[in-house]
Design a protein around this motif. Structure first.
Motif, short mmCIF file in Angstrom:
data_model
loop_
_atom_site.label_atom_id
_atom_site.label_comp_id
_atom_site.label_asym_id
_atom_site.label_seq_id
_atom_site.Cartn_x
_atom_site.Cartn_y
_atom_site.Cartn_z
N TRP A 191 1.65 -5.66 -14.05
CA TRP A 191 1.60 -4.21 -14.11
C TRP A 191 2.17 -3.65 -15.40
N GLU B 85 -11.42 1.04 -5.53
CA GLU B 85 -10.37 1.87 -6.14
C GLU B 85 -10.79 3.34 -6.17
N CYS C 218 -8.54 6.07 -4.22
CA CYS C 218 -7.88 7.16 -4.95
C CYS C 218 -8.31 8.52 -4.41
N LYS D 140 2.14 5.95 -6.08
CA LYS D 140 1.74 5.81 -7.49
C LYS D 140 0.56 6.70 -7.82
N ARG E 263 6.86 -1.57 -6.12
CA ARG E 263 5.83 -2.19 -5.29
C ARG E 263 5.46 -3.59 -5.78
N HIS F 149 0.80 -1.24 0.00
CA HIS F 149 0.00 0.00 0.00
C HIS F 149 0.83 1.29 0.00
N ASP G 75 1.59 2.13 -3.42
CA ASP G 75 0.37 2.42 -4.16
C ASP G 75 -0.05 3.87 -3.93
N VAL H 290 5.19 1.74 -9.20
CA VAL H 290 4.45 0.49 -9.45
C VAL H 290 5.40 -0.69 -9.47
N ASP I 297 -4.46 1.94 -15.97
CA ASP I 297 -4.52 2.34 -14.57
C ASP I 297 -4.34 3.86 -14.43
#
Length: 301
Positions: free
Chosen positions: A224, A132, A136, A35, A275, A29, A32, A272, A231
């Motif tokens: 990814w 999501e 976000c 990102k 991670r 996380h 993330d 990304v 994304d």
């Protein structure tokens, strides 16, 4: 062809996948958060530097300004959603494999494994899209200093009050565009790597922990590599004010390429990829450990 332990149990995949997803969130996380902040940072004014110059600058500013807790902003939403989401994801993959078997001992080809993985991406979108969206918005709120939402539940309530269920599920098509092909790549790569890492004469089920971590981590990288462009579009679309992109992802794509060039589709790439390896290594290790435990306590399930 891919060798798999038999028989396939979608039910065991469901429970083991949920545990693997929890492992993934705890490990992944923080990056993330980085990102999403990189992908959605506002375009700088002429002559002004960007808010974040890159992954490490964003990490440093977040850590200095908000402490370690800042890196885990918005984690409640994925933690609440991740157990059922990854449970459904791995269930979908198990079901996809089972549906393609004519006999319980059939060994699936890699294209069949890819198709099973794509089915898992369809299954997870129902849970993934609202989770999501909330995640976000909370991550961006923390970066801008605003306090519109007091937490995930408040965010969901406000989204529903403002635009109904459509507001909660904003970005569903982009989530599908990201997760269906990426999930196919994810699971196919993991099964392929498990097979090539298994020593001659040994079973895939006896693969060592370091090899499981390596296979899971690389599967995350491959996942990814496919998922980043949609994304980026999804993050922009889900955090945009209502009405900004009336034609959906096409407007987001046109704006990004016009204003920032094709490279903007790979914003957050470093975060990304940093991670992806540890988070997905943790996910698949958690899955395999949970699966062995379930096979031990409920061999006939």
């Amino acid at each position: 062809m891919a060798e798999q332990p038999q028989p396939i149990s979608p039910v065991k995949n469901f429970f083991a996948g949920g545990f693997g997803g929890v492992c993934l969130v705890f490990v992944g996380h923080p990056l993330d958060t980085i990102k999403v902040r990189l992908q959605t940072q506002p375009k700088p004014q002429p002559g002004q530097p960007p808010l974040y110059s890159g992954t490490f600058d964003c990490f440093r500013k977040t850590l200095v300004g908000e402490g370690v807790r800042g890196l885990y902003k918005g984690m409640a939403a994925p933690i609440v959603g991740v157990t059922p989401m990854f449970a459904v994801c791995f269930f979908g993959f198990g079901l996809g494999k089972k549906l393609q078997q004519r006999k319980p001992d059939d060994v699936l080809t890699y294209p069949q494994l890819f198709a099973a993985g794509m089915l898992s991406g369809v299954f997870t979108t129902v849970i993934m899209a609202p989770g999501e969206r909330i995640k976000c918005l909370l991550q961006i709120q923390a970066a801008t200093g605003e306090t519109k939402y007091s937490g995930p539940l408040d965010c969901a309530k406000q989204l529903y009050r403002e635009a109904g269920i459509r507001g909660v599920y904003k970005g569903t098509v982009l989530t599908l565009m990201r997760d269906v092909p990426a999930s196919g790549m994810y699971f196919m790569t993991y099964e392929w790597l498990k097979n090539i890492l298994t020593p001659e004469g040994k079973s895939v089920s006896d693969l060592s922990v370091p090899r499981i971590l390596f296979a899971g981590g690389l599967a995350g990288i491959f996942n990814w590599a496919v998922a980043i462009p949609p994304d980026v579009l999804k993050s922009r679309f889900q955090t945009a004010p209502p009405g900004k992109y009336p034609n959906g992802f096409r407007d987001v794509l046109r704006e990004l390429i016009r204003d920032e060039g094709i490279a903007s589709l790979y914003k957050g790439f470093t975060a990304v990829m940093i991670r992806a390896f540890p988070a997905n290594a943790a996910c698949f290790l958690g899955f395999e450990v949970a699966m062995k435990f379930l096979n031990w306590i409920a061999p006939g399930l």
